[in-house]
Design a protein around this motif. Structure first.
Motif, PDB file in Angstrom:
ATOM      1  N   VAL A 192       0.849  -1.191   0.000  1.00  0.00           N
ATOM      2  CA  VAL A 192       0.000   0.000   0.000  1.00  0.00           C
ATOM      3  C   VAL A 192       0.886   1.243   0.000  1.00  0.00           C
ATOM      4  O   VAL A 192       1.712   1.428   0.905  1.00  0.00           O
ATOM      5  CB  VAL A 192      -0.916   0.032   1.238  1.00  0.00           C
ATOM      6  N   PHE A 193       0.699   2.099  -1.010  1.00  0.00           N
ATOM      7  CA  PHE A 193       1.415   3.366  -1.071  1.00  0.00           C
ATOM      8  C   PHE A 193       0.394   4.493  -0.976  1.00  0.00           C
ATOM      9  O   PHE A 193      -0.540   4.565  -1.774  1.00  0.00           O
ATOM     10  CB  PHE A 193       2.222   3.481  -2.367  1.00  0.00           C
ATOM     11  N   PHE A 194       0.579   5.357   0.015  1.00  0.00           N
ATOM     12  CA  PHE A 194      -0.395   6.412   0.292  1.00  0.00           C
ATOM     13  C   PHE A 194       0.250   7.783   0.227  1.00  0.00           C
ATOM     14  O   PHE A 194       1.287   8.032   0.839  1.00  0.00           O
ATOM     15  CB  PHE A 194      -1.012   6.204   1.675  1.00  0.00           C
ATOM     16  N   GLN A 195      -0.396   8.668  -0.533  1.00  0.00           N
ATOM     17  CA  GLN A 195       0.020  10.067  -0.624  1.00  0.00           C
ATOM     18  C   GLN A 195      -1.008  10.910   0.140  1.00  0.00           C
ATOM     19  O   GLN A 195      -2.121  11.118  -0.344  1.00  0.00           O
ATOM     20  CB  GLN A 195       0.095  10.518  -2.091  1.00  0.00           C
ATOM     21  N   PRO A 196      -0.678  11.379   1.348  1.00  0.00           N
ATOM     22  CA  PRO A 196      -1.637  12.197   2.107  1.00  0.00           C
ATOM     23  C   PRO A 196      -2.037  13.435   1.309  1.00  0.00           C
ATOM     24  O   PRO A 196      -1.217  14.013   0.587  1.00  0.00           O
ATOM     25  CB  PRO A 196      -0.854  12.575   3.368  1.00  0.00           C
ATOM     26  N   HIS A 197      -3.295  13.840   1.457  1.00  0.00           N
ATOM     27  CA  HIS A 197      -3.816  14.979   0.702  1.00  0.00           C
ATOM     28  C   HIS A 197      -4.175  16.109   1.663  1.00  0.00           C
ATOM     29  O   HIS A 197      -5.107  15.982   2.453  1.00  0.00           O
ATOM     30  CB  HIS A 197      -5.038  14.558  -0.115  1.00  0.00           C
ATOM     31  N   THR A 198      -3.466  17.177   1.587  1.00  0.00           N
ATOM     32  CA  THR A 198      -3.546  18.403   2.380  1.00  0.00           C
ATOM     33  C   THR A 198      -3.001  18.211   3.797  1.00  0.00           C
ATOM     34  O   THR A 198      -3.168  17.170   4.418  1.00  0.00           O
ATOM     35  CB  THR A 198      -4.966  19.025   2.466  1.00  0.00           C
ATOM     36  N   TYR A 199      -2.359  19.271   4.268  1.00  0.00           N
ATOM     37  CA  TYR A 199      -1.754  19.254   5.607  1.00  0.00           C
ATOM     38  C   TYR A 199      -2.828  19.268   6.692  1.00  0.00           C
ATOM     39  O   TYR A 199      -2.695  18.593   7.722  1.00  0.00           O
ATOM     40  CB  TYR A 199      -0.824  20.458   5.773  1.00  0.00           C
ATOM     41  N   THR A 200      -3.895  20.061   6.461  1.00  0.00           N
ATOM     42  CA  THR A 200      -4.931  20.172   7.486  1.00  0.00           C
ATOM     43  C   THR A 200      -5.622  18.834   7.729  1.00  0.00           C
ATOM     44  O   THR A 200      -5.894  18.463   8.875  1.00  0.00           O
ATOM     45  CB  THR A 200      -5.976  21.225   7.088  1.00  0.00           C
ATOM     46  N   ARG A 201      -5.914  18.086   6.657  1.00  0.00           N
ATOM     47  CA  ARG A 201      -6.562  16.785   6.813  1.00  0.00           C
ATOM     48  C   ARG A 201      -5.624  15.801   7.519  1.00  0.00           C
ATOM     49  O   ARG A 201      -6.047  15.063   8.407  1.00  0.00           O
ATOM     50  CB  ARG A 201      -7.005  16.229   5.459  1.00  0.00           C
ATOM     51  N   THR A 202      -4.374  15.772   7.082  1.00  0.00           N
ATOM     52  CA  THR A 202      -3.415  14.845   7.688  1.00  0.00           C
ATOM     53  C   THR A 202      -3.242  15.127   9.170  1.00  0.00           C
ATOM     54  O   THR A 202      -3.172  14.197   9.989  1.00  0.00           O
ATOM     55  CB  THR A 202      -2.053  14.942   6.973  1.00  0.00           C
ATOM     56  N   HIS A 203      -3.212  16.399   9.539  1.00  0.00           N
ATOM     57  CA  HIS A 203      -3.055  16.781  10.939  1.00  0.00           C
ATOM     58  C   HIS A 203      -4.313  16.452  11.744  1.00  0.00           C
ATOM     59  O   HIS A 203      -4.234  15.865  12.834  1.00  0.00           O
ATOM     60  CB  HIS A 203      -2.749  18.281  11.042  1.00  0.00           C
ATOM     61  N   PRO A 223      -0.086  -4.889   5.351  1.00  0.00           N
ATOM     62  CA  PRO A 223       1.141  -5.582   5.759  1.00  0.00           C
ATOM     63  C   PRO A 223       2.405  -4.815   5.413  1.00  0.00           C
ATOM     64  O   PRO A 223       3.436  -4.960   6.062  1.00  0.00           O
ATOM     65  CB  PRO A 223       1.057  -6.911   5.002  1.00  0.00           C
ATOM     66  N   PHE A 224       2.330  -3.989   4.352  1.00  0.00           N
ATOM     67  CA  PHE A 224       3.447  -3.106   3.989  1.00  0.00           C
ATOM     68  C   PHE A 224       2.857  -1.787   3.523  1.00  0.00           C
ATOM     69  O   PHE A 224       1.994  -1.759   2.646  1.00  0.00           O
ATOM     70  CB  PHE A 224       4.317  -3.698   2.885  1.00  0.00           C
ATOM     71  N   VAL A 225       3.356  -0.699   4.104  1.00  0.00           N
ATOM     72  CA  VAL A 225       2.838   0.627   3.777  1.00  0.00           C
ATOM     73  C   VAL A 225       3.985   1.538   3.379  1.00  0.00           C
ATOM     74  O   VAL A 225       5.035   1.554   4.032  1.00  0.00           O
ATOM     75  CB  VAL A 225       2.081   1.241   4.972  1.00  0.00           C
ATOM     76  N   GLY A 226       3.781   2.283   2.303  1.00  0.00           N
ATOM     77  CA  GLY A 226       4.720   3.315   1.897  1.00  0.00           C
ATOM     78  C   GLY A 226       4.039   4.677   1.967  1.00  0.00           C
ATOM     79  O   GLY A 226       2.954   4.850   1.418  1.00  0.00           O
ATOM     80  N   ILE A 227       4.635   5.615   2.654  1.00  0.00           N
ATOM     81  CA  ILE A 227       4.087   6.963   2.782  1.00  0.00           C
ATOM     82  C   ILE A 227       4.885   7.915   1.899  1.00  0.00           C
ATOM     83  O   ILE A 227       6.119   7.934   1.945  1.00  0.00           O
ATOM     84  CB  ILE A 227       4.121   7.448   4.239  1.00  0.00           C
TER      85      ILE A 227
END
Length: 254
Positions: free
Chosen positions: A155-166, A180-184
């Motif tokens: 799983v590769f995840f690109q967070p969207h916006t700083y406010t949402r991630t925070h 089982p495996f995550v890439g940020i």
């Protein structure tokens, strides 16, 4: 209805008020969310229910009942997390008197939309691109992945916006830790610029997930591509999740 877009809404109550204002403009709203309180909202589950099973070819078969009488049997190539949406559409069409055979044909011929469980052909792995950028949707995509035939899951995840991630940081950690495996990847800021305290928010997310499952931080798309080419096999499933430009990884792998 859940809390999201914290750059605009201060809490979930504001989100709910926005939805109610939107619903109030409609003569009738069909809901799959439980007992309806508003006069113009019709709860589908008061009359309808459905049963689903995953077929050997990966498709979902759906049986729809109205007051316990079978109304429709259809199949869809959409992931299991979308079955409730298929159910809602089918119920609406049944209520409007559409031909049952044509409803089934329409559902079975619909292959989905871009960046919603979109399958991309590559020689490296089974690749799926999905717009999931909220913790609940990530959880649903991972549930669908569990029902898909594959060897290993990445799983590769690109967070969207700083406010949402925070604002949803802990929820993201919980949702992504099921993989089982995550890439940020670095946060896709969109219209936002980060506060000084948010400069390492994406790396902190990777660090927290790494305490629960295998997780690495990837600084750019090329490093993800190199990892996939080096480590993945043709029967492995790779998910590219996020509402930014993470889908460009799929283009690089073709």
């Amino acid at each position: 209805v859940e809390f999201d877009h914290p750059d605009y809404f201060k809490d979930v109550k504001e989100v709910e008020r926005s939805f109610k204002k939107f619903f109030a403009q409609s003569k009738r709203v069909f809901s799959c969310c439980g007992k309806a309180k508003e006069k113009n909202v019709f709860d589908l589950f008061e009359d309808y229910r459905y049963a689903q099973k995953t077929l050997l070819d990966g498709r979902e078969e759906i049986e729809i009942y109205k007051q316990d009488l079978l109304q429709l049997v259809c199949q869809t190539s959409l992931p299991s997390c979308a079955v409730v949406d298929v159910f809602a559409v089918a119920c609406y069409l049944l209520e409007k008197g559409f031909n049952k055979e044509k409803i089934a044909q329409g559902i079975e011929s619909f292959c989905g939309v871009s960046r919603r469980w979109q399958k991309i052909q590559t020689k490296w792995c089974k690749l799926v691109v999905d717009y999931a950028h909220h913790p609940t949707q990530i959880e649903k995509v991972l549930i669908s992945a569990d029902k898909t035939l594959h060897e290993r899951l990445y799983v590769f995840f690109q967070p969207h916006t700083y406010t949402r991630t925070h604002a949803l940081f802990d929820d993201f950690v919980t949702a992504l830790s099921h993989g089982p495996f995550v890439g940020i990847l670095p946060i896709f800021g969109a219209r936002e610029t980060p506060k000084a305290s948010w400069q390492n928010l994406d790396k902190n997310l990777a660090d927290q997930i790494a305490q629960k499952t295998e997780c690495n931080y990837f600084c750019d798309f090329n490093s993800v591509c190199n990892f996939i080419k080096t480590n993945c096999r043709s029967n492995d499933l790779v998910l590219l999740l996020g509402a930014g430009d993470v889908d460009q990884i799929a283009t690089l792998l073709q």
